[in-house]
Motif scaffolding. Structure first.
Motif, PDB file in Angstrom:
ATOM      1  N   ALA A  59      -3.243 -65.069  11.109  1.00 48.69           N
ATOM      2  CA  ALA A  59      -1.997 -65.058  12.044  1.00 48.69           C
ATOM      3  C   ALA A  59      -3.228 -64.676  13.364  1.00 48.69           C
ATOM      4  O   ALA A  59      -2.535 -64.871  14.650  1.00 48.69           O
ATOM      5  CB  ALA A  59      -1.291 -65.207  12.259  1.00 48.69           C
ATOM      6  N   GLN A  60      -3.476 -63.569  12.805  1.00 47.51           N
ATOM      7  CA  GLN A  60      -4.577 -62.357  13.879  1.00 47.51           C
ATOM      8  C   GLN A  60      -6.077 -63.484  14.312  1.00 47.51           C
ATOM      9  O   GLN A  60      -6.377 -63.522  15.527  1.00 47.51           O
ATOM     10  CB  GLN A  60      -5.098 -62.049  13.042  1.00 47.51           C
ATOM     11  CG  GLN A  60      -4.049 -60.347  12.645  1.00 47.51           C
ATOM     12  CD  GLN A  60      -4.407 -59.041  12.489  1.00 47.51           C
ATOM     13  OE1 GLN A  60      -5.984 -58.827  12.475  1.00 47.51           O
ATOM     14  NE2 GLN A  60      -3.610 -58.764  11.578  1.00 47.51           N
ATOM     15  N   LYS A  61      -6.369 -64.219  13.293  1.00 50.47           N
ATOM     16  CA  LYS A  61      -6.888 -65.333  13.981  1.00 50.47           C
ATOM     17  C   LYS A  61      -7.591 -66.842  14.457  1.00 50.47           C
ATOM     18  O   LYS A  61      -7.935 -67.575  15.393  1.00 50.47           O
ATOM     19  CB  LYS A  61      -8.613 -65.424  12.993  1.00 50.47           C
ATOM     20  CG  LYS A  61      -9.476 -66.111  12.873  1.00 50.47           C
ATOM     21  CD  LYS A  61     -10.820 -66.076  11.469  1.00 50.47           C
ATOM     22  CE  LYS A  61     -11.812 -66.760  12.159  1.00 50.47           C
ATOM     23  NZ  LYS A  61     -12.820 -66.850  10.996  1.00 50.47           N
ATOM     24  N   HIS A  62      -6.256 -66.790  14.036  1.00 44.19           N
ATOM     25  CA  HIS A  62      -5.594 -68.685  14.298  1.00 44.19           C
ATOM     26  C   HIS A  62      -4.066 -69.054  14.408  1.00 44.19           C
ATOM     27  O   HIS A  62      -3.967 -67.450  15.106  1.00 44.19           O
ATOM     28  CB  HIS A  62      -5.787 -69.757  13.071  1.00 44.19           C
ATOM     29  CG  HIS A  62      -7.476 -69.099  12.260  1.00 44.19           C
ATOM     30  ND1 HIS A  62      -8.901 -69.528  13.167  1.00 44.19           N
ATOM     31  CD2 HIS A  62      -7.686 -68.737  11.539  1.00 44.19           C
ATOM     32  CE1 HIS A  62      -9.712 -69.025  11.989  1.00 44.19           C
ATOM     33  NE2 HIS A  62      -8.986 -68.469  10.642  1.00 44.19           N
ATOM     34  N   GLU A  63      -3.745 -70.063  15.372  1.00 42.97           N
ATOM     35  CA  GLU A  63      -2.417 -70.416  16.072  1.00 42.97           C
ATOM     36  C   GLU A  63      -2.719 -71.191  14.441  1.00 42.97           C
ATOM     37  O   GLU A  63      -2.643 -71.952  14.027  1.00 42.97           O
ATOM     38  CB  GLU A  63      -3.078 -71.499  16.785  1.00 42.97           C
ATOM     39  CG  GLU A  63      -1.228 -71.624  17.321  1.00 42.97           C
ATOM     40  CD  GLU A  63      -1.277 -71.917  18.722  1.00 42.97           C
ATOM     41  OE1 GLU A  63       0.063 -72.810  19.096  1.00 42.97           O
ATOM     42  OE2 GLU A  63      -2.244 -72.566  19.139  1.00 42.97           O
ATOM     43  N   VAL A  64      -1.285 -70.459  14.129  1.00 45.28           N
ATOM     44  CA  VAL A  64      -0.723 -70.866  12.920  1.00 45.28           C
ATOM     45  C   VAL A  64       0.368 -71.675  13.033  1.00 45.28           C
ATOM     46  O   VAL A  64       1.737 -70.892  13.706  1.00 45.28           O
ATOM     47  CB  VAL A  64      -0.607 -69.998  12.070  1.00 45.28           C
ATOM     48  CG1 VAL A  64       0.069 -69.950  10.476  1.00 45.28           C
ATOM     49  CG2 VAL A  64      -2.073 -69.094  11.451  1.00 45.28           C
ATOM     50  N   ILE A  65       1.079 -72.751  12.078  1.00 51.66           N
ATOM     51  CA  ILE A  65       2.270 -72.878  12.243  1.00 51.66           C
ATOM     52  C   ILE A  65       2.873 -73.690  10.986  1.00 51.66           C
ATOM     53  O   ILE A  65       1.664 -74.286  10.218  1.00 51.66           O
ATOM     54  CB  ILE A  65       2.116 -74.722  13.081  1.00 51.66           C
ATOM     55  CG1 ILE A  65       2.114 -74.047  14.723  1.00 51.66           C
ATOM     56  CG2 ILE A  65       3.886 -75.017  12.827  1.00 51.66           C
ATOM     57  CD1 ILE A  65       1.903 -75.485  15.414  1.00 51.66           C
ATOM     58  N   THR A  66       3.915 -72.589  10.381  1.00 52.90           N
ATOM     59  CA  THR A  66       4.152 -73.578   9.224  1.00 52.90           C
ATOM     60  C   THR A  66       4.937 -74.888   9.562  1.00 52.90           C
ATOM     61  O   THR A  66       5.910 -74.694  10.214  1.00 52.90           O
ATOM     62  CB  THR A  66       5.278 -72.486   8.329  1.00 52.90           C
ATOM     63  OG1 THR A  66       5.750 -72.186   9.123  1.00 52.90           O
ATOM     64  CG2 THR A  66       3.756 -71.218   8.507  1.00 52.90           C
ATOM     65  N   ILE A  67       4.771 -75.611   7.471  1.00 51.45           N
ATOM     66  CA  ILE A  67       5.432 -76.631   8.269  1.00 51.45           C
ATOM     67  C   ILE A  67       6.424 -76.227   6.936  1.00 51.45           C
ATOM     68  O   ILE A  67       5.855 -77.022   5.237  1.00 51.45           O
ATOM     69  CB  ILE A  67       5.066 -78.233   7.948  1.00 51.45           C
ATOM     70  CG1 ILE A  67       4.681 -78.423   9.879  1.00 51.45           C
ATOM     71  CG2 ILE A  67       5.609 -79.062   8.198  1.00 51.45           C
ATOM     72  CD1 ILE A  67       3.952 -79.489   9.864  1.00 51.45           C
ATOM     73  N   ILE A  68       7.764 -76.951   6.683  1.00 48.69           N
ATOM     74  CA  ILE A  68       9.072 -76.273   5.542  1.00 48.69           C
ATOM     75  C   ILE A  68       9.159 -77.942   4.543  1.00 48.69           C
ATOM     76  O   ILE A  68      10.222 -78.528   5.934  1.00 48.69           O
ATOM     77  CB  ILE A  68       9.574 -75.927   5.590  1.00 48.69           C
ATOM     78  CG1 ILE A  68       9.339 -74.293   5.803  1.00 48.69           C
ATOM     79  CG2 ILE A  68      10.407 -74.862   4.351  1.00 48.69           C
ATOM     80  CD1 ILE A  68       9.636 -73.293   6.184  1.00 48.69           C
TER      81      ILE A  68
END
Length: 280
Positions: free
Chosen positions: A193-202
């Protein structure tokens, strides 16, 4: 080709090119990813943008200013093992979670293609990694989709953290990263998350969250195929529920702390209606 899989692809393709029309994936990343300039930190700025080397040199915080990037790099990373092979009386099939994960990944792939962005697919399955290199070709996206759908997961167990660490090392260009899985274990996505935009899909089956008191029952662990005859009553149900809630709360707190957006999709839910909340 498997008729169920073909129907999954056709459904995803139809919904992306109709319901998602106009909802470009590029809306998901804030200012973009191309470097623009350094400037002094101001109250309200995202602390993840702080350039620590310059900050240490001048003795006061500086941040990296970014401007819009025309081409978005979209990464769909899937954490897969036999925990996706969940069967219950209310499930459509024993691998309903795996099928739903494949549908979500396929929908994201078509959405990336529609936006003319760069798609990369990664599937982590126990000791192997299946990768679709960066592409704009629909053929490669559909091949990745088929890989997810057909993966033999019975008897497999994935340690998610080495997979996430590997993902961090693989992605060189700042990207929009979707991480898919059932997240039944704690994960650390802070570096990513420091380097990229992160989205988690559960991905979950409703029976996993609202499990019934089963009484005398034989439970089979799909990760090692071992069976256990036990009595699953009210006390077992409460213990299971408490552990599941504790795990989910820890992950949710972690996601919030690192500005990681997250959505949950159940096996009986419509994928596009859930994903569309990310595009608006």
């Amino acid at each position: 080709m498997n008729h169920t899989f073909k129907a999954l692809q056709l459904k995803a393709q139809h919904q992306v090119y109709t319901l998602l029309s106009g909802h470009n994936l590029s809306k998901l990343h804030g200012e973009g990813y191309d470097f623009s300039e350094l400037r002094e930190y101001q109250v309200g700025d995202d602390i993840r943008k702080i350039n620590w080397m310059i900050t240490a040199k001048f003795g006061k915080p500086y941040i990296k200013e970014l401007h819009a990037n025309r081409e978005l790099s979209v990464i769909v990373a899937c954490l897969m093992d036999a925990s996706l092979y969940f069967g219950s009386a209310n499930s459509h099939s024993a691998n309903a979670k795996q099928t739903k994960l494949a549908e979500v990944a396929t929908t994201l792939g078509y959405a990336t293609h529609q936006s003319a962005d760069l798609f990369t697919g990664l599937a982590y399955i126990q000791n192997q990694t299946k990768e679709t290199p960066p592409t704009k070709q629909l053929y490669h996206i559909e091949q990745f989709s088929q890989t997810l759908f057909e993966a033999n997961l019975l008897g497999t167990r994935l340690d998610p953290q080495p997979a996430i660490d590997n993902l961090f090392k693989r992605i060189q260009k700042p990207s929009l990263v979707f991480v898919l899985g059932d997240f039944l274990e704690e994960v650390d996505l802070s570096l990513l998350a420091q380097k990229h935009e992160v989205i988690t899909i559960i991905i979950r089956d409703r029976e996993e969250e609202h499990i019934s008191s089963l009484g005398e029952v034989t439970l089979t662990n799909p990760q090692n195929n071992k069976s256990l005859e036990t009595y699953f009553g009210k006390r077992s149900k409460q213990s299971y529920k408490q552990k599941r809630i504790e795990n989910d709360e820890k992950n949710a707190e972690h996601f919030t702390r690192h500005a990681i957006r997250s959505i949950k999709i159940f096996t009986d839910e419509d994928v596009v209606s859930r994903l569309i909340t990310l595009f608006v």
